[in-house]
Design a protein around this motif. Structure first.
Motif, short mmCIF file in Angstrom:
data_model
loop_
_atom_site.label_atom_id
_atom_site.label_comp_id
_atom_site.label_asym_id
_atom_site.label_seq_id
_atom_site.Cartn_x
_atom_site.Cartn_y
_atom_site.Cartn_z
N ASP A 140 0.83 -1.21 0.00
CA ASP A 140 0.00 0.00 0.00
C ASP A 140 0.86 1.26 0.00
O ASP A 140 0.59 2.21 -0.74
CB ASP A 140 -0.92 -0.01 1.22
N LEU A 141 1.90 1.27 0.84
CA LEU A 141 2.78 2.44 0.88
C LEU A 141 3.51 2.62 -0.45
O LEU A 141 3.70 3.75 -0.92
CB LEU A 141 3.79 2.29 2.02
N ALA A 142 3.93 1.51 -1.05
CA ALA A 142 4.63 1.61 -2.33
C ALA A 142 3.70 2.11 -3.43
O ALA A 142 4.13 2.82 -4.34
CB ALA A 142 5.23 0.26 -2.71
N ASN A 143 2.42 1.74 -3.37
CA ASN A 143 1.47 2.25 -4.35
C ASN A 143 1.16 3.72 -4.13
O ASN A 143 0.95 4.47 -5.09
CB ASN A 143 0.18 1.43 -4.30
N GLU A 144 1.14 4.15 -2.86
CA GLU A 144 0.91 5.56 -2.58
C GLU A 144 2.13 6.39 -2.96
O GLU A 144 1.99 7.50 -3.48
CB GLU A 144 0.60 5.74 -1.10
N ARG A 145 3.31 5.89 -2.67
CA ARG A 145 4.56 6.60 -2.95
C ARG A 145 5.34 5.79 -3.98
O ARG A 145 6.27 5.04 -3.65
CB ARG A 145 5.39 6.75 -1.67
N ARG A 146 4.96 5.92 -5.22
CA ARG A 146 5.49 5.04 -6.26
C ARG A 146 6.98 5.25 -6.52
O ARG A 146 7.64 4.37 -7.03
CB ARG A 146 4.71 5.26 -7.56
N ARG A 147 7.50 6.42 -6.19
CA ARG A 147 8.90 6.70 -6.44
C ARG A 147 9.77 6.57 -5.19
O ARG A 147 10.92 6.99 -5.19
CB ARG A 147 9.06 8.12 -7.01
N PHE A 148 9.23 5.98 -4.13
CA PHE A 148 10.00 5.75 -2.91
C PHE A 148 10.67 4.38 -2.99
O PHE A 148 10.05 3.39 -3.39
CB PHE A 148 9.10 5.80 -1.67
N GLU A 313 8.45 12.43 -8.59
CA GLU A 313 7.38 11.94 -7.72
C GLU A 313 6.03 12.61 -7.98
O GLU A 313 5.00 12.05 -7.58
CB GLU A 313 7.77 12.15 -6.26
N LEU A 314 6.01 13.77 -8.62
CA LEU A 314 4.74 14.48 -8.83
C LEU A 314 4.45 14.72 -10.31
O LEU A 314 3.42 14.24 -10.81
CB LEU A 314 4.77 15.83 -8.08
N LEU A 315 5.31 15.44 -10.99
CA LEU A 315 5.00 15.86 -12.36
C LEU A 315 4.91 14.68 -13.32
O LEU A 315 4.02 14.63 -14.16
CB LEU A 315 6.06 16.86 -12.84
N ASN A 316 5.83 13.72 -13.19
CA ASN A 316 5.79 12.56 -14.09
C ASN A 316 4.73 11.54 -13.71
O ASN A 316 4.44 10.64 -14.49
CB ASN A 316 7.16 11.87 -14.09
N GLU A 317 4.13 11.69 -12.53
CA GLU A 317 3.15 10.72 -12.06
C GLU A 317 1.72 11.26 -12.09
O GLU A 317 0.79 10.54 -11.76
CB GLU A 317 3.48 10.31 -10.62
N THR A 318 1.53 12.52 -12.49
CA THR A 318 0.21 13.15 -12.41
C THR A 318 -0.15 13.77 -13.74
O THR A 318 0.70 14.38 -14.41
CB THR A 318 0.20 14.24 -11.31
N LEU A 319 -1.42 13.64 -14.12
CA LEU A 319 -1.97 14.31 -15.30
C LEU A 319 -2.79 15.49 -14.82
O LEU A 319 -3.82 15.33 -14.16
CB LEU A 319 -2.84 13.34 -16.11
#
Length: 394
Positions: A140-148, A313-319
């Motif tokens: 769950d944590l890895a899915n929430e923080r995909r770049r961690f 962690e944000l720009l490449n992961e969000t539309l």
């Protein structure tokens, strides 16, 4: 003439003529061969008849084929031994032994000899607990923080109360297949780098820079970032389609009213930072401004590193659908970055917690009487758990 032009029957016939009394020179002239060839034929086929010579030729062909097959088998065996020598880890060797037993119907002893595994190791079965709840929370944590990576996820697990060591977290992280895909960057030249000396206190130095992205419609927008180089806090992240020098001065003035004036601000030679509005503002505000050398972004490495984390962690992961959506997403990420995201350069403390610890340490150092009273009032084990030291930054 070439020997390939004569069959075994023809060679035996020539040798029969020689045995009947024909001279060597006459036979060589008659059949168009040299005398040495005739003697070679006699050494190889002397005393044979046609059937025996044909059988010898067949045996030579079969021998050549067998040599070729043997060479290929030896090469395959050498390649297999080389491959098995590179096979590391008990799990991989157990799978190899099981495969040989199932497919090749080999005995366990023979399969272990081929693989180079110990039979006790092959028969061993792990008795580790399944860790179902811990694995689920890690996913769950890895899915929430995909770049961690597993280190930051380990810190988050510890904060939630899971008493697990780092190696166990790393093993579960690897077994669950949660490895972060590394984005390849272009190669950069490396050279001797001198450390940047910064006083370990908030507002010692700020770094400012821009990072750009685009909306789902294709419209470009920019984010103006302000970072405290010591505490690693993001003091401001302003998203807009156009940010002028006047806007930069106004946003920095708002941050100073809220945070206090910095000793130094570092930036590149962007047009927003070299405009007349910014030059006038720095003189009026009394803020020292330092421009890095042209083409040397590594001299502004703190904010460049922050921009890389934001993009990863944000720009490449969000539309982003519109500008309001982008501003809200940036604000949420900045709040999590400052308050909940562990920072490796701070000993995996959050920037806000690190800033609070530095402030508390400075207050104790400025007031020796309060430091002595606190050392007397607190028990010994509490005093040892809070050492009065300053962490160097940079």
């Amino acid at each position: 003439m070439n020997r390939a032009r004569f069959t075994e029957e023809q060679i035996i016939a020539v040798l029969k003529e020689h045995e009947a009394g024909a001279k060597t020179a006459d036979l060589a002239r008659k059949h168009g061969i040299c005398e040495a060839t005739l003697y070679n034929w006699k050494a190889k086929f002397g005393g044979m008849d046609a059937s025996e010579a044909k059988r010898l030729r067949q045996l030579e062909d079969e021998n050549a084929k067998l040599k070729k097959l043997l060479a290929e088998q030896m090469l395959d065996a050498a390649a297999l031994r080389e491959l098995l020598s590179k096979m590391v880890g008990p799990a991989a060797k157990r799978e190899a032994v099981a495969h040989l037993q199932t497919v090749m119907d080999l005995l366990e002893r023979r399969a272990c000899q081929i693989v180079g595994a110990d039979r006790k190791m092959v028969r061993y079965r792990s008795h580790r607990p399944p860790d179902t709840e811990l694995r689920a929370r890690l996913r769950d944590l890895a899915n929430e923080r995909r770049r961690f990576g597993y280190r930051r996820l380990h810190v988050l697990l510890r904060h939630e109360g899971h008493l697990v060591n780092r190696k166990r977290t790393q093993r579960l992280y690897r077994e669950e297949g949660l490895s972060v895909r590394q984005r390849r960057g272009r190669k950069r030249p490396t050279g001797a780098r001198a450390p940047i000396l910064v006083e370990a206190k908030p507002n010692a130095r700020w770094s400012v820079d821009f990072v750009s992205d685009q909306l789902a419609s294709g419209r470009r927008f920019r984010i103006f970032n302000v970072v405290d180089d010591v505490t690693k806090e993001c003091l401001a992240a302003i998203a807009d389609t156009s940010i002028s020098g006047r806007r930069v001065a106004r946003e920095l003035a708002d941050v100073i009213r809220r945070r206090g004036k910095p000793d130094l601000i570092v930036s590149d030679h962007g047009t927003e930072f070299t405009s007349n509005a910014m030059l006038a503002w720095t003189q009026d505000a009394g803020v020292d401004w330092h421009f890095i050398a042209p083409g040397k972004p590594m001299q502004n490495g703190f904010v460049e590193s922050f921009n890389g984390r934001m993009r990863d962690e944000l720009l490449n992961e969000t539309l982003f659908y519109d500008l309001d959506h982008a501003r809200a997403a940036v604000a949420r990420w900045i709040g999590a970055y400052n308050r909940t995201r562990p920072h490796s350069a701070l000993g995996y403390m959050t920037p806000a917690a690190y800033a609070a610890s530095i402030t508390a340490t400075d207050d104790r150092l400025r007031n020796p009487d309060q430091l002595r009273r606190s050392s007397v009032a607190q028990p010994a084990h509490l005093r040892q758990s809070q050492p009065v030291t300053l962490a160097s930054a940079g």
